[in-house]
Write an enzyme that holds these catalytic residues in place. Structure first.
Site, PDB file in Angstrom:
ATOM      1  N   GLU A  95      -3.003 -43.857 127.740  1.00 56.06           N
ATOM      2  CA  GLU A  95      -3.135 -42.821 127.071  1.00 56.06           C
ATOM      3  C   GLU A  95      -1.948 -42.685 126.076  1.00 56.06           C
ATOM      4  O   GLU A  95      -1.000 -42.949 126.442  1.00 56.06           O
ATOM      5  CB  GLU A  95      -3.356 -41.469 127.991  1.00 56.06           C
ATOM      6  N   CYS A 115       2.304 -46.439 136.279  1.00 56.82           N
ATOM      7  CA  CYS A 115       3.762 -46.348 136.239  1.00 56.82           C
ATOM      8  C   CYS A 115       4.153 -46.691 137.679  1.00 56.82           C
ATOM      9  O   CYS A 115       3.651 -46.167 138.711  1.00 56.82           O
ATOM     10  CB  CYS A 115       4.374 -45.100 136.003  1.00 56.82           C
ATOM     11  N   CYS A 119       7.309 -39.920 139.821  1.00 55.42           N
ATOM     12  CA  CYS A 119       7.936 -38.313 139.798  1.00 55.42           C
ATOM     13  C   CYS A 119       6.945 -37.648 140.284  1.00 55.42           C
ATOM     14  O   CYS A 119       5.962 -37.616 139.698  1.00 55.42           O
ATOM     15  CB  CYS A 119       8.304 -38.361 138.261  1.00 55.42           C
ATOM     16  N   GLY A 162       4.521 -44.892 131.914  1.00 58.54           N
ATOM     17  CA  GLY A 162       5.318 -46.152 132.134  1.00 58.54           C
ATOM     18  C   GLY A 162       6.691 -45.637 131.876  1.00 58.54           C
ATOM     19  O   GLY A 162       7.124 -44.751 131.002  1.00 58.54           O
ATOM     20  N   ASN A 294       3.928 -27.664 132.241  1.00 61.70           N
ATOM     21  CA  ASN A 294       2.735 -27.332 131.445  1.00 61.70           C
ATOM     22  C   ASN A 294       1.761 -26.417 132.406  1.00 61.70           C
ATOM     23  O   ASN A 294       1.203 -25.655 131.951  1.00 61.70           O
ATOM     24  CB  ASN A 294       1.904 -28.428 130.965  1.00 61.70           C
ATOM     25  N   CYS A 336       3.694 -33.702 128.229  1.00 59.56           N
ATOM     26  CA  CYS A 336       4.719 -34.454 129.173  1.00 59.56           C
ATOM     27  C   CYS A 336       4.166 -34.423 130.475  1.00 59.56           C
ATOM     28  O   CYS A 336       4.075 -33.176 131.161  1.00 59.56           O
ATOM     29  CB  CYS A 336       6.043 -33.984 128.994  1.00 59.56           C
TER      30      CYS A 336
HETATM   31  S1  SF4 Z   1       7.616 -39.030 134.376  1.00 52.94           S
HETATM   32 FE1  SF4 Z   1       7.667 -41.090 133.564  1.00 52.94          FE
HETATM   33  S2  SF4 Z   1       8.966 -42.550 135.004  1.00 52.94           S
HETATM   34 FE2  SF4 Z   1       8.028 -40.683 136.276  1.00 52.94          FE
HETATM   35  S3  SF4 Z   1       6.198 -41.240 137.085  1.00 52.94           S
HETATM   36 FE3  SF4 Z   1       5.918 -40.153 135.124  1.00 52.94          FE
HETATM   37  S4  SF4 Z   1       5.566 -41.903 133.627  1.00 52.94           S
HETATM   38 FE4  SF4 Z   1       6.485 -42.922 135.387  1.00 52.94          FE
END
Ligand code: SF4
Length: 349
Positions: A95, A115, A119, A162, A294, A336
């Site tokens: 995306e 990814c 996180c 990613g 968010n 984000c």
């Molecule tokens: S915040 Fe970035 S590094 Fe962490 S899981 Fe999501 S895409 Fe991966």
């Protein structure tokens, strides 16, 4: 018998393209023409490269892998002008987000499908990791979105799906092609690579004196808290990363480094967090980009507006340049930490 793979034309620099074409007996200026069709005009079909002969179109088709992608889905925000696009490259989907601001046109692009990190606040981390994108596939998101709009892209952030420093070569190659003066010619200072803190990649970035902006996704300034929300902390502690950056601060250009800090209610926005974050930001002369979560995700919640302002003020009162970024695209899951694809992406098991 090894299968011969054709070079992916969009990933090649002008010098590399020239070398291949000249070796095949073509004139050097042909490479300049092809490079401009691809990177300046974003025309990928040789038949539409009108200053080239049909035989040369055939040569390009036979000699190179041409850009091939589909936009499977577009989601436009009803409340602002943001839009999210689901790109497909073969069996990989990613995306990308179109983010118009008054004074600039940003886009957020992906470097991997899924990814390999996880996180806890991020939807991408929850879907299956399918691998790295090539430089051409990273660029295709930029060019694919530019083709849809008259407004020229001015800023590119590698902050979608990613970890760019786990796909370092392709991410840097894509950044340099975006900045190429015979292509889109986007200022290097308007291209940002965002890392969760992959220390070997950060070291390489600084040693190579890369001119792009570096955003460090810090999100917590105490090891126990960071470990709770970012698995990268187990591999590369943020203190090790920040100590390294401190040693190298004279190698960074002014304004090159910034911290990204997602604000999660009850987790990382206490007065001690603000104090410690301000200390590091001051030491490293880093701007802080505050991103309120968010929505609610994985048991974590967005703080109240009062708490967001309080935390922001705690930084600003210590002399830190802190931007309290509204979360554009949040009603299309394009903000984000919300990119998770919509089709074909399976959950991690
Ligand atoms: S915040 Fe970035 S590094 Fe962490 S899981 Fe999501 S895409 Fe991966």
């Amino acid at each position: 018998m090894a299968i011969e793979t054709k070079p992916e034309i969009l990933s090649l620099t002008e010098a590399e393209l020239t070398e291949l074409l000249v070796a095949d007996g073509h004139k050097k200026f042909r490479a300049q023409q092809v490079f401009q069709w691809l990177h300046l005009k974003q025309v990928f079909d040789p038949a539409k490269m009108t200053n080239l002969k049909p035989e040369f179109h055939d040569y390009l088709r036979a000699r190179f892998t041409l850009p091939e992608f589909k936009i499977l889905n577009e989601t436009r925000s009803p409340s602002d002008q943001t839009a999210k696009y689901l790109f497909e490259f073969g069996n990989r989907q990613v995306e990308s987000v179109w983010l118009p601001y008054e004074n600039r046109q940003s886009i957020c692009i992906s470097v991997q499908s899924g990814c390999s990190l996880d996180c806890s606040f991020c939807a991408t981390g929850k879907i299956a990791f399918k691998g790295n994108l090539t430089a051409g596939q990273i660029l295709s998101q930029v060019y694919g979105m530019q083709q849809l709009y008259d407004r020229r892209i001015s800023n590119v952030v590698f902050m979608g799906m990613g970890e760019p420093f786990y796909n370092y070569d392709n991410a840097i190659r894509a950044a340099s092609l975006i900045a190429d003066q015979h292509g889109m010619n986007i200022s290097r200072r308007r291209i940002t690579l965002s890392t969760s803190g992959v220390l070997p990649g950060i070291k390489r970035f600084i040693e190579e004196k890369q001119p792009y902006r570096l955003a460090l996704s810090l999100h917590a300034v105490f090891a126990d808290k960071r470990r709770q929300i970012m698995d990268i902390e187990e591999k590369f502690s943020f203190e090790e990363v920040l100590e390294y950056l401190l040693q190298k601060r004279n190698d960074l250009q002014q304004g090159q480094l910034m911290f990204e800090y997602i604000m999660i209610d009850g987790v990382n926005i206490f007065p001690d967090d603000a104090k410690e974050l301000a200390r590091w930001a001051k030491l490293l002369k880093a701007k802080v980009n505050l991103i309120p979560m968010n929505t609610s995700f994985n048991g974590m919640h967005r703080p109240s507006d009062d708490k967001i302002i309080e935390f922001w003020q705690a930084l600003v009162s210590r002399g830190i340049v802190a931007v309290n970024r509204k979360s554009p695209a949040k009603d299309i899951d394009g903000a984000c930490g919300m990119l998770a694809g919509r089709q074909e992406n399976t959950l991690k098991v």
